[in-house]
Scaffold this motif. Structure first.
Motif, PDB file in Angstrom:
ATOM      1  N   GLY A 104      48.598  90.584 124.218  1.00  0.00           N
ATOM      2  CA  GLY A 104      47.232  90.839 124.655  1.00  0.00           C
ATOM      3  C   GLY A 104      46.823  92.274 124.435  1.00  0.00           C
ATOM      4  N   THR A 105      47.717  93.213 124.723  1.00  0.00           N
ATOM      5  CA  THR A 105      47.461  94.627 124.470  1.00  0.00           C
ATOM      6  C   THR A 105      47.988  94.992 123.090  1.00  0.00           C
ATOM      7  OG1 THR A 105      47.668  95.182 126.814  1.00  0.00           O
ATOM      8  CG2 THR A 105      47.899  96.985 125.235  1.00  0.00           C
ATOM      9  N   PRO A 106      47.145  95.473 122.183  1.00  0.00           N
ATOM     10  CA  PRO A 106      47.621  95.781 120.830  1.00  0.00           C
ATOM     11  C   PRO A 106      48.725  96.835 120.859  1.00  0.00           C
ATOM     12  CG  PRO A 106      45.219  95.825 120.930  1.00  0.00           C
ATOM     13  CD  PRO A 106      45.703  95.750 122.344  1.00  0.00           C
ATOM     14  N   GLN A 107      49.772  96.559 120.137  1.00  0.00           N
ATOM     15  CA  GLN A 107      50.866  97.509 119.980  1.00  0.00           C
ATOM     16  C   GLN A 107      51.109  97.721 118.490  1.00  0.00           C
ATOM     17  OE1 GLN A 107      54.999  96.360 120.779  1.00  0.00           O
ATOM     18  NE2 GLN A 107      55.244  98.240 121.967  1.00  0.00           N
ATOM     19  N   VAL A 108      51.129  98.971 118.080  1.00  0.00           N
ATOM     20  CA  VAL A 108      51.369  99.306 116.683  1.00  0.00           C
ATOM     21  C   VAL A 108      52.837  99.663 116.520  1.00  0.00           C
ATOM     22  CG1 VAL A 108      50.800 100.885 114.804  1.00  0.00           C
ATOM     23  CG2 VAL A 108      49.004 100.077 116.335  1.00  0.00           C
ATOM     24  N   ILE A 109      53.509  98.991 115.595  1.00  0.00           N
ATOM     25  CA  ILE A 109      54.919  99.242 115.300  1.00  0.00           C
ATOM     26  C   ILE A 109      54.983  99.949 113.944  1.00  0.00           C
ATOM     27  CG2 ILE A 109      57.202  98.202 115.069  1.00  0.00           C
ATOM     28  CD1 ILE A 109      56.102  95.727 116.486  1.00  0.00           C
ATOM     29  N   VAL A 110      55.561 101.127 113.917  1.00  0.00           N
ATOM     30  CA  VAL A 110      55.622 101.908 112.692  1.00  0.00           C
ATOM     31  C   VAL A 110      57.083 102.109 112.299  1.00  0.00           C
ATOM     32  CG1 VAL A 110      53.459 103.087 113.215  1.00  0.00           C
ATOM     33  CG2 VAL A 110      55.630 104.143 113.882  1.00  0.00           C
ATOM     34  N   ALA A 111      57.288 102.605 111.086  1.00  0.00           N
ATOM     35  CA  ALA A 111      58.623 102.973 110.591  1.00  0.00           C
ATOM     36  C   ALA A 111      58.453 104.294 109.851  1.00  0.00           C
ATOM     37  CB  ALA A 111      59.187 101.887 109.685  1.00  0.00           C
ATOM     38  N   SER A 112      58.584 105.376 110.584  1.00  0.00           N
ATOM     39  CA  SER A 112      58.382 106.685 109.965  1.00  0.00           C
ATOM     40  C   SER A 112      59.406 106.964 108.876  1.00  0.00           C
ATOM     41  CB  SER A 112      58.431 107.784 111.025  1.00  0.00           C
ATOM     42  OG  SER A 112      59.679 107.777 111.708  1.00  0.00           O
ATOM     43  N   ALA A 113      60.578 106.302 108.932  1.00  0.00           N
ATOM     44  CA  ALA A 113      61.578 106.482 107.887  1.00  0.00           C
ATOM     45  C   ALA A 113      61.115 105.902 106.561  1.00  0.00           C
ATOM     46  CB  ALA A 113      62.896 105.838 108.307  1.00  0.00           C
ATOM     47  N   ALA A 114      60.225 104.911 106.599  1.00  0.00           N
ATOM     48  CA  ALA A 114      59.687 104.348 105.359  1.00  0.00           C
ATOM     49  C   ALA A 114      58.616 105.245 104.769  1.00  0.00           C
ATOM     50  CB  ALA A 114      59.125 102.950 105.614  1.00  0.00           C
ATOM     51  N   SER A 115      57.779 105.834 105.607  1.00  0.00           N
ATOM     52  CA  SER A 115      56.734 106.749 105.147  1.00  0.00           C
ATOM     53  C   SER A 115      56.057 107.353 106.364  1.00  0.00           C
ATOM     54  CB  SER A 115      55.698 106.021 104.279  1.00  0.00           C
ATOM     55  OG  SER A 115      54.590 106.857 104.016  1.00  0.00           O
ATOM     56  N   THR A 116      56.157 108.660 106.497  1.00  0.00           N
ATOM     57  CA  THR A 116      55.478 109.319 107.613  1.00  0.00           C
ATOM     58  C   THR A 116      53.961 109.240 107.449  1.00  0.00           C
ATOM     59  OG1 THR A 116      55.692 111.428 106.428  1.00  0.00           O
ATOM     60  CG2 THR A 116      57.377 110.893 108.064  1.00  0.00           C
ATOM     61  N   ALA A 117      53.485 109.255 106.208  1.00  0.00           N
ATOM     62  CA  ALA A 117      52.041 109.197 105.977  1.00  0.00           C
ATOM     63  C   ALA A 117      51.471 107.853 106.423  1.00  0.00           C
ATOM     64  CB  ALA A 117      51.736 109.444 104.500  1.00  0.00           C
ATOM     65  N   VAL A 118      52.143 106.765 106.087  1.00  0.00           N
ATOM     66  CA  VAL A 118      51.676 105.447 106.505  1.00  0.00           C
ATOM     67  C   VAL A 118      51.796 105.300 108.015  1.00  0.00           C
ATOM     68  CG1 VAL A 118      52.067 102.971 106.316  1.00  0.00           C
ATOM     69  CG2 VAL A 118      52.204 104.407 104.286  1.00  0.00           C
ATOM     70  N   ALA A 119      52.871 105.831 108.601  1.00  0.00           N
ATOM     71  CA  ALA A 119      53.028 105.760 110.056  1.00  0.00           C
ATOM     72  C   ALA A 119      51.885 106.463 110.764  1.00  0.00           C
ATOM     73  CB  ALA A 119      54.368 106.371 110.467  1.00  0.00           C
ATOM     74  N   GLN A 120      51.489 107.625 110.268  1.00  0.00           N
ATOM     75  CA  GLN A 120      50.365 108.344 110.862  1.00  0.00           C
ATOM     76  C   GLN A 120      49.070 107.563 110.708  1.00  0.00           C
ATOM     77  OE1 GLN A 120      50.541 112.106 108.877  1.00  0.00           O
ATOM     78  NE2 GLN A 120      52.367 112.795 109.993  1.00  0.00           N
ATOM     79  N   THR A 121      48.906 106.897 109.561  1.00  0.00           N
ATOM     80  CA  THR A 121      47.705 106.094 109.353  1.00  0.00           C
ATOM     81  C   THR A 121      47.644 104.937 110.332  1.00  0.00           C
ATOM     82  OG1 THR A 121      47.683 106.657 106.995  1.00  0.00           O
ATOM     83  CG2 THR A 121      46.425 104.723 107.677  1.00  0.00           C
ATOM     84  N   LEU A 122      48.779 104.267 110.555  1.00  0.00           N
ATOM     85  CA  LEU A 122      48.789 103.159 111.508  1.00  0.00           C
ATOM     86  C   LEU A 122      48.563 103.642 112.934  1.00  0.00           C
ATOM     87  CD1 LEU A 122      51.713 100.968 110.115  1.00  0.00           C
ATOM     88  CD2 LEU A 122      49.282 100.404 110.168  1.00  0.00           C
ATOM     89  N   GLN A 123      49.051 104.816 113.247  1.00  0.00           N
ATOM     90  CA  GLN A 123      48.796 105.366 114.576  1.00  0.00           C
ATOM     91  C   GLN A 123      47.314 105.677 114.772  1.00  0.00           C
ATOM     92  OE1 GLN A 123      51.553 108.593 114.655  1.00  0.00           O
ATOM     93  NE2 GLN A 123      53.292 107.335 115.243  1.00  0.00           N
ATOM     94  N   SER A 124      46.649 106.107 113.710  1.00  0.00           N
ATOM     95  CA  SER A 124      45.196 106.321 113.805  1.00  0.00           C
ATOM     96  C   SER A 124      44.461 104.993 113.967  1.00  0.00           C
ATOM     97  CB  SER A 124      44.689 107.068 112.574  1.00  0.00           C
ATOM     98  OG  SER A 124      44.762 106.258 111.417  1.00  0.00           O
ATOM     99  N   VAL A 125      45.006 103.929 113.361  1.00  0.00           N
ATOM    100  CA  VAL A 125      44.424 102.605 113.575  1.00  0.00           C
ATOM    101  C   VAL A 125      44.557 102.199 115.035  1.00  0.00           C
ATOM    102  CG1 VAL A 125      44.706 100.149 113.037  1.00  0.00           C
ATOM    103  CG2 VAL A 125      44.769 101.838 111.202  1.00  0.00           C
ATOM    104  N   ALA A 126      45.711 102.515 115.636  1.00  0.00           N
ATOM    105  CA  ALA A 126      45.896 102.210 117.055  1.00  0.00           C
ATOM    106  C   ALA A 126      44.887 102.954 117.911  1.00  0.00           C
ATOM    107  CB  ALA A 126      47.317 102.582 117.477  1.00  0.00           C
ATOM    108  N   ALA A 127      44.654 104.220 117.576  1.00  0.00           N
ATOM    109  CA  ALA A 127      43.658 104.987 118.325  1.00  0.00           C
ATOM    110  C   ALA A 127      42.271 104.386 118.150  1.00  0.00           C
ATOM    111  CB  ALA A 127      43.673 106.438 117.861  1.00  0.00           C
TER     112      ALA A 127
END
Length: 342
Positions: A104-127
């Motif tokens: 019910g509450t959106p949770q963003v799961i990232v993998a900074s080891a795969a790409s820090t740039a993509v992880a930051q982008t997904l975190q901005s999507v969460a925001a």
């Protein structure tokens, strides 16, 4: 009585046309260098980055519509049923991250080891999801983090260029110092092994930039160095110094900027990211991420690319050897200084 030494003759000044030509050539070279290294960085953006979305079909479709409206073409979404399936796709390197709607509450799961740039982008999507009217506060969780000693992945990104230079330098020195095709191939492979052991030790035990098994990381680095050095050696064996130049341009000006090691191949402009993964620098960077952080998942493609370049280089070396034997020339002999009598 000793004869006086002859005066050195004064070299005539170059014609102005040659001066203009040199200036034009230098201008073209610096323009090409700037374009090769700056264009991928300046034009980088998120497009077709694979992610997973877990949750009920209605919620997934609503989120897909929201993302497509805010960032059209940014993500290639794979729908999964639950959190476990999304996490497995991340660990298998099928996706870079996931958005979990199952609770019910959106949770963003990232993998900074795969790409820090993509992880930051997904975190901005969460925001962004949190800022939506009526949206629930979203959280971000790093499923495959980078090592604590190098949380930004700076060591892995910085190692990309030295690995390319190592392969090029090996090819250049072996053509000057070692005679014989078999000896050159053997020396290139031996250097790849020792270089892989040394670089992996520095990155893993000193800088703390790598996790995983040391021997697997050493093998990934060694395969990358061997693919580069043998490919350039093969080109030199067949084409001479023109082959060295062609190999250097291919690996340094094309392969290194398009490797996507510091960001992700999907963030490079247009087709350039896909092209970079077909060259040793890009394939080597992806292979090292797989061995260091994902237990080897996603390594098959890069291994095939690197092995292909390695075998191609060996084949070119042998072809150059056979051509030299048929032509009656001296194959694989280092250049020697020539004494000039006055």
């Amino acid at each position: 009585m000793a004869a006086p030494a002859p005066r050195a003759t004064r070299t005539a000044p170059s014609p102005w046309s040659r001066v203009v030509g040199a200036v034009v050539l230098l201008t073209v070279i610096i323009s090409v260098l700037l374009t090769a290294f700056a264009w991928p960085s300046v034009r980088s953006s998120v497009h077709d980055v694979p992610i997973a979305v877990a949750g009920p079909p209605a919620a997934v479709q609503q989120l897909r519509a929201t993302i497509d409206q805010r960032q059209p073409g940014a993500f290639d979404i794979t729908e999964v049923a639950d959190t476990t399936a999304a996490e497995q796709l991340i660990r298998d390197r099928e996706v870079y991250g996931a958005i979990d709607l199952t609770s019910g509450t959106p949770q963003v799961i990232v993998a900074s080891a795969a790409s820090t740039a993509v992880a930051q982008t997904l975190q901005s999507v969460a925001a962004g999801l949190h800022r939506q009217p009526g949206g629930s506060p979203s959280t971000a969780r790093d499923l495959v983090p980078l090592p604590a000693d190098d949380p930004r992945g700076a060591g892995l990104a910085a190692a990309a260029l030295p690995l390319v230079l190592a392969g090029l330098l090996a090819a250049l020195l072996l053509t000057r110092l070692v005679a014989g095709t078999v000896r050159r191939i053997t020396a290139a492979c031996a250097f790849a092994l020792t270089g892989g052991l040394a670089v992996a030790a520095i990155l893993q035990f000193w800088l703390g930039s790598l996790d995983g098994a040391y021997w697997a990381n050493s093998g990934a680095i060694a395969l990358s160095i061997a693919a580069t050095s043998l490919a350039v050696l093969g080109l030199e064996s067949l084409l001479g110094y023109a082959g060295l130049g062609l190999g250097a341009v291919t690996m340094m000006l094309v392969g290194n900027p398009l490797s996507g090691t510091s960001t992700a191949p999907q963030m490079l402009p247009g087709w350039s990211g896909s092209l970079g993964q077909l060259l040793p620098p890009g394939a080597g960077g992806q292979l090292l991420r797989s061995t260091a952080f994902f237990d080897g998942h996603g390594a098959a493609g890069p291994v095939v690319v690197l092995a292909t370049w390695l075998l191609l280089g060996v084949g070119l070396c042998l072809a150059g050897h056979l051509r030299a034997r048929r032509g009656g020339g001296t194959e694989g002999v280092p250049a020697q200084p020539v004494a000039v009598a006055a």
